[in-house]
Scaffold this motif. Structure first.
Motif, PDB file in Angstrom:
ATOM      1  N   PHE A   8       0.828  -1.201   0.000  1.00 49.46           N
ATOM      2  CA  PHE A   8       0.000   0.000   0.000  1.00 49.46           C
ATOM      3  C   PHE A   8       0.864   1.253   0.000  1.00 49.46           C
ATOM      4  CE2 PHE A   8      -3.674   2.502   0.513  1.00 49.46           C
ATOM      5  CZ  PHE A   8      -3.374   3.500   1.423  1.00 49.46           C
ATOM      6  N   ILE A   9       1.907   1.277   0.812  1.00 49.88           N
ATOM      7  CA  ILE A   9       2.812   2.437   0.860  1.00 49.88           C
ATOM      8  C   ILE A   9       3.522   2.616  -0.468  1.00 49.88           C
ATOM      9  CG2 ILE A   9       4.936   3.315   1.928  1.00 49.88           C
ATOM     10  CD1 ILE A   9       3.910   2.121   4.579  1.00 49.88           C
ATOM     11  N   CYS A  10       3.979   1.517  -1.083  1.00 49.66           N
ATOM     12  CA  CYS A  10       4.665   1.604  -2.382  1.00 49.66           C
ATOM     13  C   CYS A  10       3.739   2.170  -3.460  1.00 49.66           C
ATOM     14  CB  CYS A  10       5.195   0.238  -2.798  1.00 49.66           C
ATOM     15  SG  CYS A  10       6.598  -0.324  -1.811  1.00 49.66           S
ATOM     16  N   ILE A  11       2.503   1.694  -3.492  1.00 45.22           N
ATOM     17  CA  ILE A  11       1.545   2.188  -4.487  1.00 45.22           C
ATOM     18  C   ILE A  11       1.270   3.673  -4.261  1.00 45.22           C
ATOM     19  CG2 ILE A  11      -0.866   2.038  -5.221  1.00 45.22           C
ATOM     20  CD1 ILE A  11      -0.652  -0.999  -4.792  1.00 45.22           C
ATOM     21  N   THR A  12       1.130   4.083  -3.018  1.00 46.68           N
ATOM     22  CA  THR A  12       0.895   5.484  -2.704  1.00 46.68           C
ATOM     23  C   THR A  12       2.065   6.356  -3.147  1.00 46.68           C
ATOM     24  OG1 THR A  12      -0.436   4.823  -0.796  1.00 46.68           O
ATOM     25  CG2 THR A  12       0.318   7.109  -0.858  1.00 46.68           C
ATOM     26  N   VAL A  13       3.291   5.907  -2.895  1.00 49.66           N
ATOM     27  CA  VAL A  13       4.475   6.667  -3.294  1.00 49.66           C
ATOM     28  C   VAL A  13       4.561   6.773  -4.809  1.00 49.66           C
ATOM     29  CG1 VAL A  13       7.006   6.632  -3.311  1.00 49.66           C
ATOM     30  CG2 VAL A  13       5.774   6.191  -1.184  1.00 49.66           C
ATOM     31  N   VAL A  14       4.329   5.674  -5.519  1.00 45.07           N
ATOM     32  CA  VAL A  14       4.386   5.690  -6.986  1.00 45.07           C
ATOM     33  C   VAL A  14       3.320   6.626  -7.537  1.00 45.07           C
ATOM     34  CG1 VAL A  14       4.004   4.300  -9.051  1.00 45.07           C
ATOM     35  CG2 VAL A  14       5.440   3.423  -7.215  1.00 45.07           C
ATOM     36  N   PHE A  15       2.101   6.568  -7.005  1.00 46.65           N
ATOM     37  CA  PHE A  15       1.027   7.451  -7.460  1.00 46.65           C
ATOM     38  C   PHE A  15       1.386   8.909  -7.232  1.00 46.65           C
ATOM     39  CE2 PHE A  15      -3.102   8.636  -8.731  1.00 46.65           C
ATOM     40  CZ  PHE A  15      -3.499   9.668  -7.896  1.00 46.65           C
ATOM     41  N   THR A  16       1.940   9.232  -6.070  1.00 45.27           N
ATOM     42  CA  THR A  16       2.311  10.606  -5.743  1.00 45.27           C
ATOM     43  C   THR A  16       3.396  11.116  -6.674  1.00 45.27           C
ATOM     44  OG1 THR A  16       1.744  10.193  -3.437  1.00 45.27           O
ATOM     45  CG2 THR A  16       3.106  12.128  -3.898  1.00 45.27           C
ATOM     46  N   ILE A  17       4.394  10.303  -6.939  1.00 43.43           N
ATOM     47  CA  ILE A  17       5.498  10.722  -7.815  1.00 43.43           C
ATOM     48  C   ILE A  17       5.006  10.955  -9.234  1.00 43.43           C
ATOM     49  CG2 ILE A  17       7.649   9.943  -8.887  1.00 43.43           C
ATOM     50  CD1 ILE A  17       8.311   8.609  -6.190  1.00 43.43           C
ATOM     51  N   THR A  18       4.193  10.042  -9.768  1.00 41.44           N
ATOM     52  CA  THR A  18       3.722  10.214 -11.144  1.00 41.44           C
ATOM     53  C   THR A  18       2.758  11.375 -11.257  1.00 41.44           C
ATOM     54  OG1 THR A  18       1.954   8.601 -10.807  1.00 41.44           O
ATOM     55  CG2 THR A  18       4.027   7.791 -11.763  1.00 41.44           C
ATOM     56  N   HIS A  19       1.967  11.619 -10.223  1.00 41.66           N
ATOM     57  CA  HIS A  19       1.029  12.741 -10.262  1.00 41.66           C
ATOM     58  C   HIS A  19       1.775  14.076 -10.230  1.00 41.66           C
ATOM     59  CE1 HIS A  19      -2.554  15.052  -9.847  1.00 41.66           C
ATOM     60  NE2 HIS A  19      -2.222  15.501  -8.653  1.00 41.66           N
ATOM     61  N   CYS A  20       2.818  14.178  -9.441  1.00 41.55           N
ATOM     62  CA  CYS A  20       3.572  15.424  -9.343  1.00 41.55           C
ATOM     63  C   CYS A  20       4.323  15.728 -10.629  1.00 41.55           C
ATOM     64  CB  CYS A  20       4.575  15.357  -8.189  1.00 41.55           C
ATOM     65  SG  CYS A  20       3.773  15.381  -6.581  1.00 41.55           S
ATOM     66  N   SER A  21       4.746  14.712 -11.346  1.00 40.89           N
ATOM     67  CA  SER A  21       5.522  14.953 -12.557  1.00 40.89           C
ATOM     68  C   SER A  21       4.666  15.501 -13.684  1.00 40.89           C
ATOM     69  CB  SER A  21       6.214  13.669 -13.008  1.00 40.89           C
ATOM     70  OG  SER A  21       5.242  12.723 -13.414  1.00 40.89           O
ATOM     71  N   THR A  22       3.341  15.302 -13.628  1.00 37.96           N
ATOM     72  CA  THR A  22       2.487  15.828 -14.688  1.00 37.96           C
ATOM     73  C   THR A  22       2.044  17.254 -14.421  1.00 37.96           C
ATOM     74  OG1 THR A  22       0.516  14.932 -13.627  1.00 37.96           O
ATOM     75  CG2 THR A  22       1.609  13.532 -15.275  1.00 37.96           C
ATOM     76  N   ALA A  23       2.273  17.784 -13.247  1.00 36.32           N
ATOM     77  CA  ALA A  23       1.863  19.148 -12.926  1.00 36.32           C
ATOM     78  C   ALA A  23       2.743  20.149 -13.666  1.00 36.32           C
ATOM     79  CB  ALA A  23       1.951  19.386 -11.426  1.00 36.32           C
ATOM     80  N   GLN A  24       2.147  21.283 -14.057  1.00 36.79           N
ATOM     81  CA  GLN A  24       2.904  22.319 -14.741  1.00 36.79           C
ATOM     82  C   GLN A  24       3.790  23.025 -13.728  1.00 36.79           C
ATOM     83  OE1 GLN A  24      -0.292  21.719 -15.357  1.00 36.79           O
ATOM     84  NE2 GLN A  24      -0.205  21.180 -17.502  1.00 36.79           N
ATOM     85  N   LYS A  25       5.057  23.136 -14.060  1.00 40.89           N
ATOM     86  CA  LYS A  25       5.992  23.796 -13.162  1.00 40.89           C
ATOM     87  C   LYS A  25       6.294  25.186 -13.706  1.00 40.89           C
ATOM     88  CE  LYS A  25       7.906  19.469 -11.655  1.00 40.89           C
ATOM     89  NZ  LYS A  25       8.965  18.519 -11.739  1.00 40.89           N
ATOM     90  N   LEU A  26       6.162  26.172 -12.833  1.00 37.92           N
ATOM     91  CA  LEU A  26       6.416  27.553 -13.231  1.00 37.92           C
ATOM     92  C   LEU A  26       7.903  27.845 -13.141  1.00 37.92           C
ATOM     93  CD1 LEU A  26       3.495  29.315 -11.334  1.00 37.92           C
ATOM     94  CD2 LEU A  26       3.613  28.761 -13.750  1.00 37.92           C
ATOM     95  N   GLN A  27       8.402  28.539 -14.143  1.00 38.34           N
ATOM     96  CA  GLN A  27       9.798  28.973 -14.128  1.00 38.34           C
ATOM     97  C   GLN A  27       9.929  30.122 -13.134  1.00 38.34           C
ATOM     98  OE1 GLN A  27      12.091  27.248 -16.086  1.00 38.34           O
ATOM     99  NE2 GLN A  27      10.276  25.999 -16.396  1.00 38.34           N
ATOM    100  N   LYS A  28      11.042  30.191 -12.460  1.00 37.39           N
ATOM    101  CA  LYS A  28      11.269  31.249 -11.461  1.00 37.39           C
ATOM    102  C   LYS A  28      11.398  32.620 -12.123  1.00 37.39           C
ATOM    103  CE  LYS A  28      12.415  28.507  -7.753  1.00 37.39           C
ATOM    104  NZ  LYS A  28      11.218  28.097  -7.120  1.00 37.39           N
TER     105      LYS A  28
END
Length: 169
Positions: A8-28
Motif C-alpha cells: 500500500f505504501i509503495c503504491i501510494t508513493v508511486v502514485f504521488t510521484i507520477t502525479h507530481c511529474s504531470t503538474a505544470q511547473k512555473l519557471q522562477k
C-alpha cells in the motif's frame, strides 16, 4: 499483514510521484524582459457586438528564435497570444466575455428548427490557481513547453467602442 502495508505504501508513493511529474511547473524567471503588463476590458457600442478583456504584454527586446510565446491563462480562461504590433513588440491575449453577445437562439418544439443554434461555451478548468491580477504564460523553448507567472497586472480604464456611424442623408 505487514506485506500488505508495504505494498500500500509503495503504491501510494508511486502514485504521488507520477502525479507530481504531470503538474505544470512555473519557471522562477521569465525568459524575456517584460515591460508593464496590463489588462483593459472593452464593450462594443453596438447591441450584440460583444465584450471582453484584452491582456497586453509588451516586451523590452526581441524574443530569441528558440522561444515562442503561446498562450495566456487569466481569470479561469485560456487564450492564444498574438503579436499585435511587431515594431513595438506587443503581444495580446483576447478573452471574450458573456456580456453584450449576440443571442440569436431559436426555441422550438421541433428539434430540426433548433439545428443552427450555437452550443454554449464550456470553460475548461485551467491548471493554475490565480488571483485577479495574475496570469501565467505558456511558451516553448527549444520545443519544450514551459510556464512563467506574471504578478501585479495593471488594470487600465475600460474601453467603450462607439456605436455604428449615423447615416447622413
Amino acid at each position: 499483514m505487514k506485506k500488505l502495508g508495504i505494498v500500500f505504501i509503495c503504491i501510494t508513493v508511486v502514485f504521488t510521484i507520477t502525479h507530481c511529474s504531470t503538474a505544470q511547473k512555473l519557471q522562477k524567471k521569465p525568459p524575456i524582459t517584460l515591460q508593464e503588463v496590463y489588462i483593459q476590458s472593452w464593450v462594443s457600442g453596438v447591441k450584440g457586438g460583444g465584450s471582453g478583456i484584452n491582456l497586453f504584454i509588451p516586451v523590452s527586446q526581441k524574443i530569441p528564435q528558440n522561444i515562442q510565446l503561446d498562450s495566456a491563462y487569466f481569470k479561469g480562461k485560456v487564450a492564444k497570444l498574438e503579436l499585435s504590433d511587431a515594431s513595438q513588440m506587443l503581444y495580446v491575449a483576447r478573452f471574450k466575455a458573456n456580456f453584450n453577445q449576440n443571442q440569436d437562439i431559436i426555441m422550438s418544439s421541433d428539434p430540426k428548427e433548433e439545428y443552427g443554434n450555437q452550443l454554449p461555451e464550456l470553460n475548461e478548468k485551467i491548471p493554475f490557481d490565480l488571483k485577479d491580477t495574475e496570469c501565467v504564460i505558456s511558451y516553448t523553448e527549444s520545443n519544450v513547453t514551459k510556464y512563467f507567472k506574471i504578478d501585479n497586472i495593471v488594470i487600465k480604464k475600460q474601453e467603450h467602442y462607439p456605436s455604428a456611424p449615423k447615416n447622413k442623408q
